[in-house]
Design an enzyme around this catalytic site. Structure first.
Site, mmCIF file in Angstrom:
data_model
loop_
_atom_site.group_PDB
_atom_site.id
_atom_site.type_symbol
_atom_site.label_atom_id
_atom_site.label_comp_id
_atom_site.label_asym_id
_atom_site.label_seq_id
_atom_site.Cartn_x
_atom_site.Cartn_y
_atom_site.Cartn_z
ATOM 1 N N HIS A 28 0.810 -1.219 0.000
ATOM 2 C CA HIS A 28 0.000 0.000 0.000
ATOM 3 C C HIS A 28 0.845 1.272 0.000
ATOM 4 C CE1 HIS A 28 -3.781 1.817 -0.188
ATOM 5 N NE2 HIS A 28 -4.340 1.420 0.925
ATOM 6 N N ASP A 81 -1.952 2.147 -4.875
ATOM 7 C CA ASP A 81 -3.208 2.661 -4.334
ATOM 8 C C ASP A 81 -4.296 1.595 -4.412
ATOM 9 O OD1 ASP A 81 -2.041 5.120 -3.860
ATOM 10 O OD2 ASP A 81 -2.638 5.935 -5.806
#
Length: 439
Positions: free
Chosen positions: A410, A414
């Site tokens: 992450h 995204d």
């Protein structure tokens, strides 16, 4: 008689030290030239060390799990006559490495395993031996003495009050005080273990504890997983995929397999789907150097395939999957997976992946949370396929369904990009004919 010192040889690749993962000999063994002495591990490859001469083992220089420097004394042999040309002295060796060590103080080594076959490869994966159990064998608690029927248990008023408040019938307890008096300690022990009942054969309590040293490949897997979870904030997306059409097509293609067109599992289809999806999102076919703050996107797609082997989890790599059709992917997948299971995979075949697939097949469960193969930024997990009722707009129909569980780093991926990638995989797998279209 003469003495011969066998040192850990240079195992190549600029390695300065190696981890000792297995002994094939013990002190007092008579060995012949080319018999295996020990196995050491560098990165993911295990190298077996043969004896250069006949002799008797008089000293062993390390224990399983120790890190041994190249050139360090590994074994001392008592050999007949001159025993051949002795190893050249190691100018950098410490006095402790070259000092005479009495056999009585040498570390104990595990018993030798069965010899390998004559054509065994020099790089064979080995399975660490479990350590011995360090406590006594399982035993059942001694039966408590039984009070005569109708006999009133002996206990102080305070013990009786405590028993009443806890709802305990003191006739269930056997006292350890004078004349069988029930003490506070007896009541406390009863509260901890529960009422004493007749034990049936095979249901005895077990108290043994085994210590298993984490060495070799198991240790490297542990280090890799800990590094991934410590550094990478994972986001996992689980998506349901209708694979009925894929399974129907696969059944047709598998009717007449040939050496050039082997039977297909689901994985080659997924590999081709990932190639097409990654062409649209090259940011997921990447390695993240978090120390340098650089994401390195790769043009070539090198698919790591998590594979369970007798020695533990390994990740052989299908290089340049973008240049292979479905049958090419299947052939290379079968080849490297078999080499990994046999322990003959080379370092090049076990490194260089840019994204990984993990699958437990029929044991895959409904959903999983795969751990990313650091320093990659994505991993795709295959879950168990099963027939489920699916609404087609007018009624429920049975369809073969499967979940994909995919994890992403992450920090650089995204959630939207991850979802787009997963949806593209779903679209391709649900329309498998598109996987045969080039480009």
């Amino acid at each position: 008689m003469a003495e011969r010192i066998i040192k850990l040889p240079d195992v190549g690749e600029g390695i300065a030290e190696a981890e000792l993962v297995e002994w094939h000999v013990k002190i007092g063994d008579i060995i012949r030239e080319d018999d295996l002495l020990a196995a050491v591990m560098t990165d993911k490859a295990t190298v077996e060390i043969p004896a250069p001469v006949d002799g008797k083992v008089t000293w062993i220089g390390a224990e399983i799990g120790d890190t041994v420097a190249i050139g360090s004394a590994l074994v001392r042999l008592e050999v007949a006559g001159e025993g051949g040309a002795p190893d050249a002295p190691d100018e950098d060796a410490t006095p402790e490495q070259l000092a005479e060590a009495p056999a009585a103080q040498a570390p104990a080594a595990p018993a030798p395993r069965q010899p390998e076959t004559a054509d065994a490869p020099p790089q064979a994966m080995t399975v660490p031996r479990p350590a011995k159990t360090i406590t006594g064998a399982s035993s059942s608690a001694p039966a408590l003495p039984r009070r005569a029927p109708g006999e009133r248990p002996l206990a102080s008023p305070a013990v009786r009050l405590k028993a009443r408040e806890a709802g305990i019938d003191l006739r269930q307890l056997a006292g350890t005080g004078p004349a069988g008096r029930i003490l506070h300690e007896d009541l406390d022990a009863f509260l901890l273990r529960g009422p004493e009942t007749e034990r049936k054969p095979g249901l005895a309590e077990k108290t043994g504890i085994s210590e298993i040293k984490v060495v070799g490949l198991r240790r490297k897997i542990a280090e890799k997983m800990a590094l991934s979870k410590a550094r990478i904030p994972h986001i996992t997306i689980v998506e349901e995929v209708d694979v009925q059409a894929l399974e129907d097509l696969r059944a047709v293609l598998n009717r007449k397999p040939t050496p050039e067109r082997p039977k297909l599992t689901l994985l080659p289809f997924l590999m081709r789907a990932m190639v097409k999806a990654l062409a649209e999102q090259p940011n997921l076919n990447a390695l993240y150097d978090d120390e340098a703050g650089i994401v390195r996107q790769h043009a070539g797609i090198h698919l790591g395939i998590a594979t369970q082997t007798p020695g533990g989890l390994m990740v052989p790599v299908v290089k340049h999957a973008e240049a292979r059709d479905i049958f090419g992917c299947a052939l290379e997948l079968n080849r490297i997976a078999e080499r990994a299971r046999q322990g003959t995979a080379t370092r090049d075949e076990l490194t260089g992946s840019t994204i990984t697939i993990t699958s437990l097949g029929a044991m895959g469960g409904i959903a999983t949370t795969p751990v990313i193969n650091h320093p990659e930024v994505a991993i795709v997990g295959v879950n168990k396929m099963m027939v489920r009722p699916v609404w087609d707009g007018s009624t429920f129909v049975p369809r073969k369904m499967m979940n994909l569980s995919s994890s992403f780093d992450h920090r650089v991926v995204d959630g939207w990009d991850a979802a787009v990638f997963v949806q593209r995989l779903k679209e391709l797998l649900e329309n498998p004919a598109t996987l045969f279209i080039d480009g």
